[in-house]
Design a protein around this motif. Structure first.
Motif, short mmCIF file in Angstrom:
data_model
loop_
_atom_site.label_atom_id
_atom_site.label_comp_id
_atom_site.label_asym_id
_atom_site.label_seq_id
_atom_site.Cartn_x
_atom_site.Cartn_y
_atom_site.Cartn_z
N ASP A 39 0.84 -1.20 0.00
CA ASP A 39 0.00 0.00 0.00
C ASP A 39 0.88 1.25 0.00
OD1 ASP A 39 1.01 -0.15 2.55
OD2 ASP A 39 -0.89 0.21 3.56
N HIS A 75 -6.45 -8.17 -1.47
CA HIS A 75 -5.90 -6.81 -1.36
C HIS A 75 -6.42 -5.93 -2.51
CE1 HIS A 75 -3.19 -8.31 1.69
NE2 HIS A 75 -2.89 -9.31 0.88
N ASP A 77 -7.32 -2.83 -2.69
CA ASP A 77 -6.89 -1.43 -2.75
C ASP A 77 -5.37 -1.28 -2.63
OD1 ASP A 77 -9.48 -0.45 -3.07
OD2 ASP A 77 -9.84 -0.55 -0.92
N HIS A 78 -4.63 -2.29 -3.05
CA HIS A 78 -3.18 -2.26 -2.98
C HIS A 78 -2.58 -2.30 -4.38
CE1 HIS A 78 -3.86 -3.25 1.20
NE2 HIS A 78 -2.57 -3.22 1.44
N TYR A 79 -1.33 -1.95 -4.45
CA TYR A 79 -0.56 -2.17 -5.68
C TYR A 79 -0.13 -3.63 -5.69
CZ TYR A 79 -0.09 2.85 -6.33
OH TYR A 79 -0.35 4.17 -6.53
N ARG A 102 -3.53 -1.41 -9.46
CA ARG A 102 -3.34 -0.14 -8.76
C ARG A 102 -4.60 0.17 -7.97
NH1 ARG A 102 0.56 2.95 -11.42
NH2 ARG A 102 1.40 1.89 -13.23
N PRO A 103 -4.49 0.91 -6.85
CA PRO A 103 -5.70 1.34 -6.15
C PRO A 103 -6.45 2.38 -6.98
CG PRO A 103 -3.75 2.28 -5.13
CD PRO A 103 -3.27 1.36 -6.19
N LYS A 104 -7.70 2.59 -6.65
CA LYS A 104 -8.51 3.56 -7.39
C LYS A 104 -7.91 4.97 -7.31
CE LYS A 104 -12.91 1.16 -7.09
NZ LYS A 104 -12.69 -0.03 -6.31
N GLU A 106 -4.44 6.90 -6.49
CA GLU A 106 -3.01 6.70 -6.29
C GLU A 106 -2.40 7.92 -5.60
OE1 GLU A 106 -0.52 4.66 -9.21
OE2 GLU A 106 -2.16 5.00 -10.60
#
Length: 129
Positions: A39, A75, A77-79, A102-104, A106
């Protein structure tokens, strides 16, 4: 602004079919594939969390895609990135690495400059959310 780390980072996000083709190419080179997530994509954060073990004996990209789906579900919402490790003598290093999720939203980074004594400048990398 997008985090640009690894291969393909200046291109639009790869589709699952494109990811699968890249994995197949890596496996054809006899490279082991591993999955990592974080994250904190700060450029100096080189140690991401590993998802499972590296897949040294895998020969079918479907296995990597199955593990990738499980990592995405755990995960969201993580890279997430895939690494291809070349274990052949003389290399023994990651030969390819690319972000596959990628998360929504960045984070972006900004370089702050502070003038200190004399003409000396001090630079700090700041995360902006």
């Amino acid at each position: 602004m997008r985090v640009t780390q690894g291969a393909f980072s200046f291109l639009p996000d790869l589709t699952d079919d494109q990811i699968k083709k890249q994995v197949a190419w890596c496996l054809d080179q006899e490279w082991a594939v591993s999955i990592e997530f974080t994250d904190d994509p700060h450029p100096r954060n080189t140690y991401w969390e590993m998802w499972g073990n590296p897949m040294f004996d895998l020969q079918d990209p479907a296995g990597v895609m199955q593990e990738l789906a499980a990592c995405r579900a755990a995960h969201p919402d993580h890279y997430i990135r895939l690494n291809a490790f070349d274990s052949s003598r003389g290399w023994e290093a990651v030969r390819m690495s690319f972000i596959v999720q990628r998360p929504k939203v960045e984070p972006t980074f900004r370089l702050e400059r502070t003038e200190v004594e004399g003409r000396t400048q001090r630079y700090t990398l700041v995360t902006v959310r």
